[in-house]
Design a protein around this motif. Structure first.
Motif: not given
Length: 299
Positions: A141-144, A146-147, A175-176, A178, A225-227
């Motif tokens: 996921s895009i949310e993955d 940053n970590k 948006e995320y 990043l 891309d949850p958003k």
């Protein structure tokens, strides 16, 4: 005057008469030929081209079709921003690849009153997003991102900066939240970076789209891309300069009728790729094999 002298004069006179007649015939023939060329000339159509696989395929396809019909076609290599500006100013006849509703929304909003955007798409199954190699099992996921910033050195490898997808990719970063830099380059450079990374099984993330031959050459996956910043299904439209439909009514109707499905576009792109040094040859082969499809566009 003796008989011999009279005979020579008659011979010379006959030669001049014959030469004059030949010259007149030749000039008349050339005049008729030039007149016919002027009569049969259908003018030049300028089509914007971007160095993307599907764009190279479609622009060469239409160059082949239109030149077979007696038009001259000038393909102008222009990035998306200059291409849309040229269309709006009337310096370009056709922009063949507008991705909506998301990727090229900014260009559509800016130029919708200065150009003619077609109501229906010629391709309706596009997808755009950030992609990584499939061997990166823990990044889905895009949310993955940053970590896992250190794996990618905080960099998203991009392509031409004026492309709609690059503008949306920057929106995704914002948006995320990043902590990444979007690095523009060229499409060819981005694809080379992806292939090199996959060859060495190194991390890489890049904005990509389907249809694109890279997905058949290396194993990649789109990140979730949850958003929905990249949108979902994208459609590809054509646009023409204002007045093109009246200047070239037939061609305008052919372009309106133009449609390709996944299989047709994939086959066309493969033929172009097989003839990278001379893409027009790939387009000609596709035309020869798909005349029934083309006939439907040119009713």
């Amino acid at each position: 005057m003796n008989v011999k002298r009279v005979g020579q004069l008659i011979l010379v006179t006959l030669i001049f008469v014959v030469l004059a007649a030949c010259g007149s015939t030749s000039e008349d023939a050339n005049s008729d030929k030039n007149s016919g060329e002027a009569k049969d000339s259908k003018g030049t159509i300028t089509i914007g081209q971007i160095n993307w696989p599907e764009n190279i395929a479609v622009t060469n396809l239409w160059k082949t079709i239109l030149e077979d019909e007696g038009y001259e076609v000038d393909l102008k290599l222009l990035e998306m921003g200059p291409q849309m500006a040229a269309l709006a100013s009337g310096d370009l006849d056709v922009a063949p690849e507008i991705w909506l509703p998301v990727q090229d929304k900014s260009y559509f909003e800016k130029y919708k009153d200065e150009a003619n955007f077609f109501e229906n798409p010629w391709y309706d199954n596009g997808r755009v997003g950030l992609a990584v190699p499939t061997y990166m099992k823990d990044i889905n996921s895009i949310e993955d991102l940053n970590k896992n910033k250190d794996k990618f050195d905080g960099e998203i490898i991009g392509f031409e900066s004026g492309a709609g997808t690059m503008l949306v990719a920057q929106d995704v970063i914002d948006e995320y939240g990043l902590d990444y830099k979007l690095s523009p380059s060229s499409t060819a450079a981005m694809i080379t970076s992806i292939k090199n990374a996959v060859k060495d099984k190194e991390p890489i993330v890049a904005p990509l789209w389907k249809p694109h031959y890279i997905f058949s050459e290396v194993d990649l996956k789109f990140l979730e891309d949850p958003k929905k910043t990249f949108g979902e299904i994208e459609q590809i439209y054509m646009a023409t300069r204002n007045g093109f439909d009246s200047d070239h009514e037939k061609v305008s109707n052919w372009l309106i009728n133009f449609k390709l499905n996944d299989e047709q576009l994939g086959d066309l792109m493969n033929k172009i790729k097989e003839n990278e040094e001379n893409p027009i040859e790939g387009a000609q082969k596709w035309v020869e094999e798909n005349q029934d499809v083309i006939d439907k566009w040119m009713k």
